[in-house]
Design a protein around this motif. Structure first.
Motif: not given
Lengths: 393, 294
Positions: A99-104
């Motif tokens: 799971i990675v960050a909430c922004d491209y």
């Protein structure tokens, strides 16, 4: 480094020891490589905590493929350049999905490293459709509703539900999200209400501008012929809305999920007539009881409210992946990918979610519209985009 | 005519905070020769102090913020800058960068990175309409504060003993030391003055925006620094003018640029700054001492 390892070990231990006796096999590891601290910390920490709650739920039901789930976390400190290292760290610890960050922009480096290791990667809430096949690769998915589709939904809601016919458009030019949000809004709004239905447009820079005096001077006379202001903003909301309301502009303002959260509303005393589309209400008044239960558990487990509704996207990332693993019946990446690509209104905590082989972001999921009344948020209802534009790459 | 007056008022409103920030940066540069990139972080510390003491009567809040900032500024001088005072200007600048990051991330650790908000002096953010011209109360205060503080500082530097010593240190530190000026005391006085300017910016910033993050100083410092450069390094009046000029350029370009180019507004603002410096390399007000350094 010691601290990071201690946190990883602690979280793993806590989750594994909370398992029922049924799941005693080696755990399936889910990795989190996002900004637990730093600029994106509030969003990414909430997403990771959401993921932890999903893991608890899955483990309580006996795990996945008969195995328990565990989580390992590596903090990118909201520094994109640390993304590949963080991803490698969780992959080295056996992560089957990351799971990675909430922004491209923040998520892309960690996502690229994960995809290069042939594992599936989920962003909790990157709203740029490039987070998927076209921008990262075929193993990348995001639980967000596409930014353009958010704009579409707000235009349809304003036109059909509110009966508004004239919009003033304010756009923050500091990031891409707000531009594509406004683009989606403008396209659908002019389709519905006509090209003349935009009474005026202006921009500001949410990162650089401390004063928007000039914009307010142009906005104020246009309010007589505007039913509402479409506000494509993401940060510094308290500052700019304080200036707008202080100038005596009381016209309804409509914003998107980037303005979710109560953290900025103290700056605008008695905030009224502000409408915001969110993933979930953090105030315990969501029309969906499952969301309210999630928020109550979040508070109980972590000792504080979720800062914004984006916490459910972290839960949904694990939920979606686990659902796909169940459908695939294995941890084979190609089979999980095929299962994810076949999602058609799959019921998840974040709402019914759809992916396509060529589009790994949802275009039609409903968002909850909330209204601020004297600084308190009341839910209005969930609305889905009816005619979202196909993203262009 | 009304539109023109409104435009000028708006431009001055945007430039007010920049001007005040620029004076604080310019003061330290003028006396110590230090480009203090941590100056905006002093403003940020002031803002968070206001947040923490919001329950008090507002003059007490401002007083506490001023005391905290004076202590922070003196501590920064004592701990970070004094040990490297004889080093090259580049070293001093790098030290100020390091200090800036240390302060920012300490505050992220303590308060998180999410914006914190507070309704401080709400009466100040109310707008006044005079003959159809709108101006926010806080903007009037920013303009008044800029004029009063620039004047007060200029008078302080010109007419007081310590101000006289500041000018001596600024022009020739070695000679000043030889004739018995206590350089540490003079520099500490400059840091105290800059802390008082910083707390003014904090108060007006929080009253205007009601919002703060640990990174709020970054943009203020960059624009404040640009303002000091175009105003003329070391000239307080030049710094204030530079701040207002950046506000004027920003407001003008926001109005004049077509929609497609508005996302690139900053490129035009700073492009105009470069152009201005090509035409007038010493800035708007060029000091004799600065000319000698060049």
């Amino acid at each position: 480094m010691k601290n990071v390892k201690a946190i990883v070990a602690g979280v793993t231990l806590a989750i594994v020891t909370a398992l029922p006796a049924a799941a005693q096999e080696d755990p399936i590891v889910i990795g989190v490589a996002s900004g637990q601290t730093g600029v994106l910390g509030p969003w990414d920490l909430a997403g990771r905590r959401g993921a932890e709650l999903a893991i608890e739920d899955i483990n309580a039901k006996g795990g996945l493929l008969g195995r328990p789930l565990s989580i390992v976390v590596s903090d990118t400190k909201s520094d994109p350049s640390l993304g590949p290292t963080a991803a490698a760290e969780v992959l080295d610890q056996g992560a089957e999905m990351v799971i990675v960050a909430c922004d491209y922009d923040f998520a892309a480096p960690a996502a690229m490293a994960t995809v290069a290791a042939n594992k599936i990667v989920f962003s909790t809430c990157a709203a740029d459709p490039k987070f998927g096949v076209q921008g990262i690769g075929p193993l990348a998915y995001t639980m967000s509703l596409a930014s353009t589709a958010q704009g579409t939904m707000l235009a349809e809601w304003a036109y059909e539900t509110q009966g508004w016919r004239s919009a003033y458009v304010m756009m923050d030019t500091a990031i891409e999200y707000t531009k594509s949000l406004c683009q989606g809004f403008r396209k659908r709004w002019t389709e519905l209400a006509g090209a003349e239905a935009i009474s005026g447009e202006d921009t500001w820079n949410g990162i650089n501008d401390t004063s928007i005096a000039g914009q307010i001077s142009r906005m104020k006379p246009a309010m007589d012929k505007s039913d509402f202001v479409m506000w494509c903003g993401f940060t510094n909301n308290g500052s700019v809305l304080r200036q707008v309301r202080s100038a005596g502009i009381d016209t309804p303002i409509v914003g998107s999920e980037a303005m979710d959260g109560a953290y900025w509303t103290d700056a605008v005393p008695g905030l009224n007539d502000f409408y915001v589309a969110v993933y979930a209400s953090i105030y315990g008044n969501d029309p969906d009881e499952r969301v309210n239960e999630f928020m109550a558990r979040y508070q109980e487990k972590f000792g504080e409210h979720a800062p914004m509704g984006h916490a459910v996207t972290g839960y949904a990332a694990v939920e979606a992946w686990a659902r796909a693993v169940e459908k695939a019946g294995s941890l084979e990446v190609e089979e999980i990918q095929a299962a994810l690509d076949s999602f058609n209104n799959e019921p998840l905590l974040v709402g019914p979610s759809t992916f396509r082989p060529d589009l790994h972001i949802d275009l039609t999921r409903p968002l909850l519209i909330m209204r601020a009344v004297n600084g308190k948020y009341e839910p209005i209802g969930r609305f889905a985009p009816q005619k979202p534009a196909e993203p262009t790459f | 005519m009304d539109l023109l007056v409104q435009f000028i008022i708006d431009a001055v409103s945007v430039g007010g905070l920049y001007a005040l920030t620029a004076i604080g940066i310019g003061l330290i540069f003028g006396v110590v020769g230090l480009v203090n990139f941590a100056y905006g972080d002093f403003v940020m510390i002031g803002a968070y102090t206001i947040l923490l003491t919001i329950g008090f009567y507002w003059p007490v809040t401002i007083l506490i913020a001023a005391i905290v900032l004076i202590m922070v500024a003196l501590a920064a001088d004592f701990v970070a800058f004094r040990p490297v005072r004889l080093a090259s200007p580049e070293t001093l600048m790098i030290v100020s960068f390091a200090l800036s990051y240390t302060i920012q991330y300490s505050y992220v650790m303590m308060f998180g990175s999410l914006a914190r908000t507070v309704n401080f002096l709400p009466a100040m953010s109310t707008n006044l309409e005079i003959l159809g011209i709108r101006i926010a109360g806080v903007s009037i205060l920013q303009i008044v504060a800029t004029i009063v503080l620039t004047g007060a500082l200029a008078a302080f530097i010109r007419f007081t003993r310590i101000g006289y010593q500041m000018r001596a240190v600024s022009e020739n530190p070695t000679m000043a030391r030889l004739v018995g000026v206590d350089i540490n005391k003079v520099i500490a006085a400059a840091f105290i003055a800059s802390a008082l300017l910083a707390v003014t910016v904090s108060v007006l910033f929080v009253a205007q925006t009601g919002t703060m993050t640990p990174f709020l100083g970054l943009n203020l410092t960059i624009i404040g620094f640009v303002a000091t450069v175009i105003g003329g390094m070391g000239s307080l009046v030049g710094c204030a003018l530079g701040g207002f000029l950046v506000g004027f350029l920003t407001t003008l370009l926001q109005l004049a640029l077509p929609a497609d180019l508005q996302p690139f507004r900053e490129a035009f603002v700073f492009g105009a700054v470069v152009l201005m410096l090509l035409l007038r390399p010493g800035g708007l007000i060029m000091l004799a001492t600065a000319r000698e350094r060049i």
